[in-house]
Write an enzyme that holds these catalytic residues in place. Structure first.
Site: not given
Length: 696
Positions: A8, A111, A322
């Site tokens: 990303e 992601d 995350y």
């Protein structure tokens, strides 16, 4: 075989490239060991705007606009008076196309979530790629997690439902935002911005503000009685609220005439043998993003957006997992690693570890936010604060339950009932981590609890009345607004209802901070110390739409539930699209019906250039009708539609008030006044700045 890995952003691509041995740095990608590692720089591809479909003008008869199919375009930036494809995005897409063309297969390392999936799928679709792709799905960016993820790749179609949900959400936001904003702008002849999630959120803020502003506090009085048992002072509070001081004084006189109070009931947990039963209080659950944002706002005053930004930074520094997660639990396999993680952060706990935050069934795309065990270094002050919050909660979550003994006693004087609550701390358990032992506001914390039996009489030592006032619901803070968004605006107290509503809140953990910031940027709400309150502009929009479907938080919550069902493969995206298309038709009808029945006559203004009373205001432009004069001002400036009042101020005084939420050519938001120059062109003047942006 050549494999292309697409991340990303460049920082993540560099980490992955190092691990797979792609060490040769090229322009826009890394190469080596059979791998090409490139990156996306966020959303390079977006849904096309109405102009692409031929809907440039704001016309009621063209609403609702329902593209079928939706078209994808390269990310747009503003240049002069129009939008063009972002040169940086075009350049990187050229690199990605080249990498895709050279590769035999693609590994998707964006992601691991809804937006990350959409970023890749739109690039893949826009480039017309047909190469097979596989998904790298990881919850942290440590070398170990990346290696394990690379060894456990899944076929890309395993995440089709996630993509269908992301696509449906994006298209729904486009349909509702574009159509509702245009419909209201046409009906009220101004520039308005409405949205699927932002308008219900604005409605909640405005309703709470008005409720708080218009609240009239009413006094009431309460009785209290002081007694003693075994050296423990017992202050029992009357359960009756008296509406007048006179009635409270009468009750006080009755109470004082009694020399003793009788124990009416004693509630104390005991087992079948009469032994005291201990109350176990579980530790708080691990953080998901919303819980972390709420706590950081309460404790440190961080905005939701700031917390998300810091949490993302900690994730990219590999020291926490995350951040955009909606789960407060970890799975059994992660639980097996907890002892080692506790040891790494220097806080080993004795077995057995608390399992309160362990539940496979409650894991969404990602587990709760936890430390990775990597040693932090070079953290900024705010990063250190948030990291310590995550670590502290991690230690608390696996510490033993705290143990308390509780009792509640009801006393009576024959007329009035009084209540007394107390608690004795037996074992601190998880509460020892922060050494914070707090009792309930109505509950006394005592070293020992007195022995009281039903029917026992205690001497009355003192009695008094105290005056209180009814309180309004407090203004929202970011923490309480996030809770309201989680529960779709419902006041929910019991845990089961909270759980049910949390599944159909408005927005998602990943988007709620952005929604709040968008409303602030558009000057609909503002921060007032710790509170969130509406602006005059926000209240004006609320008054217009408050009874319309666009403002209904519960309905928006039900759409979120449907999107979650698509993601889980339990609902076809087509069924959701059909519902949204019907909903869009309804909101357009409702908003267009707000047009005045009699067409408003618009005044003409004196032209600043030719001096004639000949400037008229139209939907897209204000211009001089005098044939020999070319004076005009376009009503849409940097993504904002100027209101009639803005145009009038500009023509008559030479300047507008400060315009909020303007968008620069680079896509950045800014606030400025529009002023009329000597050449009868316009330019921006920034508050507290002497310089002017170039003329328009």
């Amino acid at each position: 075989m050549t494999t292309c890995i697409i991340a990303e952003k460049p920082s993540v691509a560099r980490d992955i490239a190092r691990i797979v041995g792609a060490n040769s740095r090229q322009d826009g990608y890394m190469e080596g060991n059979g791998y090409l590692v490139t990156w996306a720089m966020g959303h390079l591809i977006a849904l096309a705007m109405p102009e692409t479909y031929g809907f440039s003008a704001y016309k009621a008869e063209e609403l609702p606009i329902r593209p079928n199919p939706f078209q994808l375009v390269v990310r747009q930036v503003r240049k002069d008076k129009e939008y063009i494809s972002d040169p940086a995005a075009l350049k990187q897409l050229k690199v990605i196309r080249s990498c895709f063309d050279k590769a035999d297969r693609i590994i998707v390392a964006t992601d691991a979530g809804r937006e990350g999936e959409l970023i890749f799928r739109w690039i893949y679709a826009h480039l017309g790629c047909r190469k097979p792709f596989y998904r790298l799905w990881i919850s942290s960016l440590t070398d170990k997690a990346i290696r394990e993820g690379m060894a456990n790749l899944k076929s890309g179609n395993h995440y089709d439902s996630l993509y269908y949900s992301a696509k449906a959400r994006s298209e729904a936001d486009w349909l509702v935002g574009i159509n509702a904003s245009r419909a209201l702008s046409i009906a009220r002849r101004g520039g308005y911005s409405l949205g699927r999630v932002q308008t219900p959120t604005l409605t909640m803020v405005c309703r709470r503000y008005i409720e708080n502003r218009d609240f009239s506090s009413v006094p009431y009085w309460k009785l209290s009685a002081l007694m003693e048992k075994e050296g423990v002072s017992l202050k029992a509070i009357g359960i009756t609220d008296y509406e007048s001081e006179a009635s409270a004084q009468t009750a006080l006189a009755t109470l004082r005439s009694q020399s003793r109070l009788k124990v009416e009931s004693v509630t104390r947990r005991v087992d079948e043998h009469g032994r005291i039963k201990v109350t176990h209080t579980s530790p708080p659950l691990l953080y998901d993003l919303t819980a972390l944002q709420k706590e950081a706002n309460r404790r440190h005053g961080f905005s939701a957006d700031k917390t998300l930004s810091i949490a993302q930074s900690l994730y990219e520094k590999k020291i926490t997992t995350y951040p955009r997660t909606g789960s407060r639990y970890i799975s059994e396999d992660v639980f097996e690693e907890v002892p080692a993680l506790l040891h790494k952060i220097g806080k080993p706990l004795s077995n057995p570890l608390n399992r309160h935050s362990v539940d496979n069934a409650k894991i969404t795309d990602h587990h709760a936010i936890i430390p990775t065990g990597e040693t932090p270094s070079g953290l900024l002050a705010d990063e250190a604060i948030l990291y310590n919050m995550v670590v502290t909660r991690f230690i608390e979550a696996f510490s033993p339950d705290s143990e308390e003994e509780r009792m509640q006693v009801l006393f009576t004087d024959g007329t009035n009932t009084f209540t007394w609550k107390a608690c004795r701390q037996i074992s601190l358990g998880w509460k020892a981590v922060q050494k914070e032992v707090k009792s309930d506001d109505e509950e006394e914390l005592l070293a020992t609890l007195p022995n009281l039996t039903e029917g026992e009489l205690l001497p009355l030592l003192n009695a008094e009345i105290t005056e209180h006032k009814t309180k309004s619901k407090p203004l929202y803070t970011e923490a309480t607004l996030l809770s309201a968004m989680e529960n779709a605006g419902k006041e929910v107290e019991d845990a089961e209802s909270k759980k049910a509503m949390a599944e159909c809140g408005i927005g998602t953990p990943a988007t709620r901070a952005n929604i709040i910031e968008t409303l602030i940027l558009r000057d609909y709400i503002r921060r007032d110390r710790k509170s969130i309150i509406p602006t005059e502009k926000g209240l004006a929009v609320y008054e217009i739409v408050k009874d319309k479907k666009i403002a209904n938080a519960e309905m928006t919550g039900s759409w979120e539930l449907a999107l979650a069902a698509i993601e889980a493969g339990q609902m076809p995206a087509e069924k959701f699209a059909k519902g949204i298309n019907s909903y869009v038709g309804t909101i357009c009808e409702e908003l267009l019906a707000l047009s005045p029945q009699v067409q408003k006559s618009y005044p003409t203004y004196r032209c600043p250039k030719c001096g004639q009373q000949s400037v008229g205001i139209y939907a897209k432009v204000a211009k001089c009708r005098n044939e020999g004069c070319d004076f005009h001002v376009f009503r849409e400036i940097c993504g904002t539609l100027l209101t009639e009042d803005n145009i009038r101020d500009l023509i008559t005084t030479g300047r507008t008030p400060v315009l909020n939420g303007l968008t620069s050519k680079a896509g950045k938001k800014f606030n400025a006044r529009l002023v009329l120059n000597e050449e009868y062109t316009t330019s921006f003047v920034f508050e507290n700045k002497k310089g002017k942006q170039r003329g328009r």
